[in-house]
Design an enzyme around this catalytic site. Structure first.
Site, PDB file in Angstrom:
ATOM      1  N   PRO A 147      -7.103   5.987  -8.983  1.00  0.00           N
ATOM      2  CA  PRO A 147      -8.082   6.700  -9.801  1.00  0.00           C
ATOM      3  C   PRO A 147      -8.121   8.180  -9.413  1.00  0.00           C
ATOM      4  O   PRO A 147      -8.116   8.501  -8.230  1.00  0.00           O
ATOM      5  CB  PRO A 147      -9.408   6.033  -9.428  1.00  0.00           C
ATOM      6  CG  PRO A 147      -9.059   4.759  -8.764  1.00  0.00           C
ATOM      7  CD  PRO A 147      -7.714   4.967  -8.147  1.00  0.00           C
ATOM      8  N   GLU A 148      -8.151   9.063 -10.387  1.00  0.00           N
ATOM      9  CA  GLU A 148      -8.248  10.485 -10.085  1.00  0.00           C
ATOM     10  C   GLU A 148      -9.715  10.903 -10.243  1.00  0.00           C
ATOM     11  O   GLU A 148     -10.575  10.080 -10.541  1.00  0.00           O
ATOM     12  CB  GLU A 148      -7.259  11.258 -10.974  1.00  0.00           C
ATOM     13  CG  GLU A 148      -5.829  10.726 -10.761  1.00  0.00           C
ATOM     14  CD  GLU A 148      -4.694  11.583 -11.305  1.00  0.00           C
ATOM     15  OE1 GLU A 148      -4.880  12.776 -11.526  1.00  0.00           O
ATOM     16  OE2 GLU A 148      -3.582  11.040 -11.486  1.00  0.00           O
ATOM     17  N   LYS A 160     -12.198  12.491  -5.109  1.00  0.00           N
ATOM     18  CA  LYS A 160     -12.037  11.046  -5.283  1.00  0.00           C
ATOM     19  C   LYS A 160     -13.034  10.247  -4.440  1.00  0.00           C
ATOM     20  O   LYS A 160     -12.887   9.041  -4.280  1.00  0.00           O
ATOM     21  CB  LYS A 160     -10.602  10.647  -4.925  1.00  0.00           C
ATOM     22  CG  LYS A 160      -9.551  11.339  -5.809  1.00  0.00           C
ATOM     23  CD  LYS A 160      -8.144  10.992  -5.364  1.00  0.00           C
ATOM     24  CE  LYS A 160      -7.123  11.820  -6.124  1.00  0.00           C
ATOM     25  NZ  LYS A 160      -5.761  11.609  -5.625  1.00  0.00           N
ATOM     26  N   ARG A 198       5.566  12.137  -3.461  1.00  0.00           N
ATOM     27  CA  ARG A 198       5.552  11.307  -4.669  1.00  0.00           C
ATOM     28  C   ARG A 198       6.370  11.989  -5.763  1.00  0.00           C
ATOM     29  O   ARG A 198       6.498  13.220  -5.780  1.00  0.00           O
ATOM     30  CB  ARG A 198       4.109  11.085  -5.129  1.00  0.00           C
ATOM     31  CG  ARG A 198       3.264  10.483  -4.021  1.00  0.00           C
ATOM     32  CD  ARG A 198       1.850  10.195  -4.454  1.00  0.00           C
ATOM     33  NE  ARG A 198       1.795   9.113  -5.437  1.00  0.00           N
ATOM     34  CZ  ARG A 198       0.688   8.799  -6.116  1.00  0.00           C
ATOM     35  NH1 ARG A 198      -0.404   9.472  -5.927  1.00  0.00           N
ATOM     36  NH2 ARG A 198       0.695   7.805  -6.979  1.00  0.00           N
TER      37      ARG A 198
END
Ligand code: ZN
Length: 263
Positions: free
Chosen positions: A2-3, A52, A252
């Site tokens: 989740p951002e 977050k 990433r």
């Protein structure tokens, strides 16, 4: 993962649905028994997000701190409270809502001083009131790290994840491997403006949509998963048709268009 838009929406929805009434708090799974007991019978005073991270104040001397991590979920199951399904770390039952927390990385009670320590490490949050844009600008300007990696760094901008960073850089026409320091003031302004705009849309809709409805040919409310992004997990550029490329930045992968985002 989740951002930030997810966590801000969550805070807003917790405030809206749990209101001022006493909340029944318990840990169906048992792993948060004592923490839940400390909250049980208290009203939620205020839930707030920072990047977050979620903090819920129940008017006690400690604050509930939740980080969903990669697989965590905090969902409203409606009222009256339905039977428990799965491993629920914490359940919050109010008159009009039943919130089930499962799979969080963090679910703990912290002192206000510990909360301050956590938030002091976080960078400007585009969804908070009056974020410290100047500090983000200064951090961008003093590092040679790739801008694609800097955007993921929660101590620079809090709340951006892997999807948003790729989409923001595409919309700004900035190659993700460019040294952060090489961005002009105008480019930084554009990155910040896109960040705020996109996260606000994400918070409002509860999903990440970065594409322009005029380009896609339908409103955001009717966009499918194939419509809603420019580069994240896409194969070809929606604008120029080129094959997208991928780089590993910040640990990433990030997709980009070699034509629309020249080196
Ligand atoms: Zn392109």
């Amino acid at each position: 993962m989740p951002e930030g838009h997810t966590i801000h929406r969550l805070a807003r929805d917790l405030n809206a649905t749990l209101g001022d009434a006493p909340v029944v708090a318990w840990s169906p799974q048992g792993r948060f028994d004592s923490g839940a007991a400390a909250l049980d019978g208290r009203p939620l005073v205020k839930a707030e997000a920072w990047g977050k991270y979620l903090f819920c104040d129940f008017g006690t001397d400690q604050v509930l701190h939740v980080h969903l991590g990669l697989i965590g979920k905090f969902r409203d199951r409606g009222a009256p409270a339905p039977p428990v399904v799965g491993e629920i770390r914490l359940r919050l039952e109010g008159p009009g809502a039943t919130w089930d927390l499962s799979g969080p990385t963090r679910c703990e009670l912290v002192d206000p001083s510990e909360q301050d320590l956590i938030t002091a490490k976080l960078g400007a949050d585009p969804l908070r009131h009056r974020p410290d844009v100047g500090s983000a600008r200064a951090k961008f300007a003093r590092t040679d790290r790739a801008v694609g990696a800097v955007l993921l760094d929660q101590s620079v901008v809090a709340g951006i994840g892997n999807v948003y960073r790729a989409e923001i850089l595409f919309l700004c026409g900035i190659h993700p491997a460019r040294p952060s320091r090489s961005l002009t003031d105008d480019e930084f302004d554009q990155v910040w403006a896109e960040t705020v705009r996109l996260l606000r849309i994400g918070m409002r809709l509860g999903r990440i949509i970065t594409t322009d409805p005029a380009e896609v040919g339908r409103p955001r409310s009717r966009m499918t998963n194939a419509d809603r992004l420019y580069v994240y997990h896409q194969e070809f550029c929606r604008r120029c048709g080129d094959q997208l490329r991928t780089l590993d930045l910040g640990g990433r992968p990030i997709g980009f268009c070699p034509t629309c985002q020249p080196a």
